[in-house]
Motif scaffolding. Structure first.
Motif, PDB file in Angstrom:
ATOM      1  N   UNK A 139       0.831  -1.201   0.000  1.00  0.00           N
ATOM      2  CA  UNK A 139       0.000   0.000   0.000  1.00  0.00           C
ATOM      3  C   UNK A 139       0.868   1.255   0.000  1.00  0.00           C
ATOM      4  N   UNK A 140       1.931   1.235   0.814  1.00  0.00           N
ATOM      5  CA  UNK A 140       2.828   2.392   0.863  1.00  0.00           C
ATOM      6  C   UNK A 140       3.512   2.602  -0.482  1.00  0.00           C
ATOM      7  N   UNK A 141       3.933   1.523  -1.146  1.00  0.00           N
ATOM      8  CA  UNK A 141       4.560   1.647  -2.448  1.00  0.00           C
ATOM      9  C   UNK A 141       3.582   2.209  -3.481  1.00  0.00           C
ATOM     10  N   UNK A 142       2.318   1.742  -3.412  1.00  0.00           N
ATOM     11  CA  UNK A 142       1.309   2.258  -4.344  1.00  0.00           C
ATOM     12  C   UNK A 142       1.072   3.751  -4.123  1.00  0.00           C
ATOM     13  N   UNK A 143       1.067   4.164  -2.858  1.00  0.00           N
ATOM     14  CA  UNK A 143       0.880   5.584  -2.564  1.00  0.00           C
ATOM     15  C   UNK A 143       2.051   6.409  -3.087  1.00  0.00           C
ATOM     16  N   UNK A 144       3.262   5.875  -2.965  1.00  0.00           N
ATOM     17  CA  UNK A 144       4.444   6.596  -3.471  1.00  0.00           C
ATOM     18  C   UNK A 144       4.371   6.751  -4.978  1.00  0.00           C
ATOM     19  N   UNK A 145       3.994   5.674  -5.683  1.00  0.00           N
ATOM     20  CA  UNK A 145       3.866   5.737  -7.146  1.00  0.00           C
ATOM     21  C   UNK A 145       2.790   6.732  -7.544  1.00  0.00           C
ATOM     22  N   UNK A 146       1.681   6.707  -6.814  1.00  0.00           N
ATOM     23  CA  UNK A 146       0.591   7.625  -7.115  1.00  0.00           C
ATOM     24  C   UNK A 146       1.026   9.073  -6.929  1.00  0.00           C
ATOM     25  N   UNK A 147       1.749   9.341  -5.849  1.00  0.00           N
ATOM     26  CA  UNK A 147       2.227  10.705  -5.605  1.00  0.00           C
ATOM     27  C   UNK A 147       3.218  11.143  -6.675  1.00  0.00           C
ATOM     28  N   UNK A 148       4.082  10.219  -7.107  1.00  0.00           N
ATOM     29  CA  UNK A 148       5.034  10.565  -8.166  1.00  0.00           C
ATOM     30  C   UNK A 148       4.326  10.844  -9.479  1.00  0.00           C
TER      31      UNK A 148
END
Length: 238
Positions: A139-148
């Motif tokens: 979930x944290x990785x998905x949030x990072x990708x989304x923010x990028x």
């Protein structure tokens, strides 16, 4: 030196008596304090082995061994062992021992079962914890990708390589020379693998790639990306 004799008399209230010795005319004094197993009262006629000592000028029996009592103790012990052996050989005793053995077996199995359940629960808790950690990490990785992606904007899924760009330009030049009309959005999408659409953007600073700038220049009205009119958009940017 030890001699043998037998109790001739004993006064319970006074705690002493006399021993007759074969071949001796005079009886020998003894006191209950010198008797082994004094809790068992001396009996008239009981055979003894003893030594003769002098005490305050008088002779008395000392180091007394109760011969008859010793035999009685042996017989008593033999009877006890015999009774115990008979009890152990009896069906009731065997049944009782079998029940006790069965009870211990059941208790042992229950303990093993309880320990197994405890270990299994701990293992399941550990697996659940690891699964939650993995889900949290994803979930944290998905949030990072989304923010990028939000920071960079919506980028095309594919970007043409140098060979793709050359092929696209060749196709575009052929289309202009033969048909006299620019490449269509459908044709461009088939070549580039990306679907660009006219959405009102007109300047190079709004373009995300060279391919997108070429598409907008050739297919969208009002673009201002080819100042020298050489067919190459956004030359300074790309």
């Amino acid at each position: 030196m030890f001699v043998e004799g037998e109790i001739k008399s004993y006064i319970t209230a006074r705690g002493f008596g006399f021993i007759s010795i074969q071949g001796e005319a005079k009886d020998l004094f003894f006191h209950i304090h010198d008797f082994p197993n004094a809790h068992i009262a001396p009996k008239i006629g009981e055979k003894l082995r003893f030594s003769i000592v002098e005490d305050h000028g008088k002779l008395k029996a000392d180091q007394i061994v109760r011969l008859d009592l010793k035999e009685e103790i042996k017989e008593s012990n033999y009877d006890v062992k015999k009774n115990l052996s008979n009890q152990q050989a009896s069906p009731r005793f065997r049944e009782k021992r079998s029940r006790i053995s069965y009870l211990f077996t059941v208790i042992g199995l229950l303990l093993i079962l309880v320990l197994s359940v405890v270990v299994y629960n701990k293992y399941q808790a550990y697996r659940q914890t690891q699964l939650l950690k993995a889900q949290q990490f994803m979930h944290e990785q998905a949030q990072i990708v989304k923010q990028q992606r939000q920071a960079l904007g919506n980028l095309p899924d594919q970007v043409l390589s140098k060979e793709g760009k050359a092929h696209l330009e060749n196709r575009s030049n052929q289309s202009v020379a033969v048909k006299g009309s620019p490449i269509t959005e459908k044709e461009y999408s088939q070549v580039s693998g990306s679907a660009f659409k006219c959405d009102g953007r007109t300047h190079c600073s709004q373009m995300r790639s060279y391919d997108e700038a070429v598409f907008f220049l050739r297919n969208c009205p009002g673009t201002q990306m080819d100042g020298d009119h050489d067919g190459e958009p956004c030359e300074r940017q790309f």
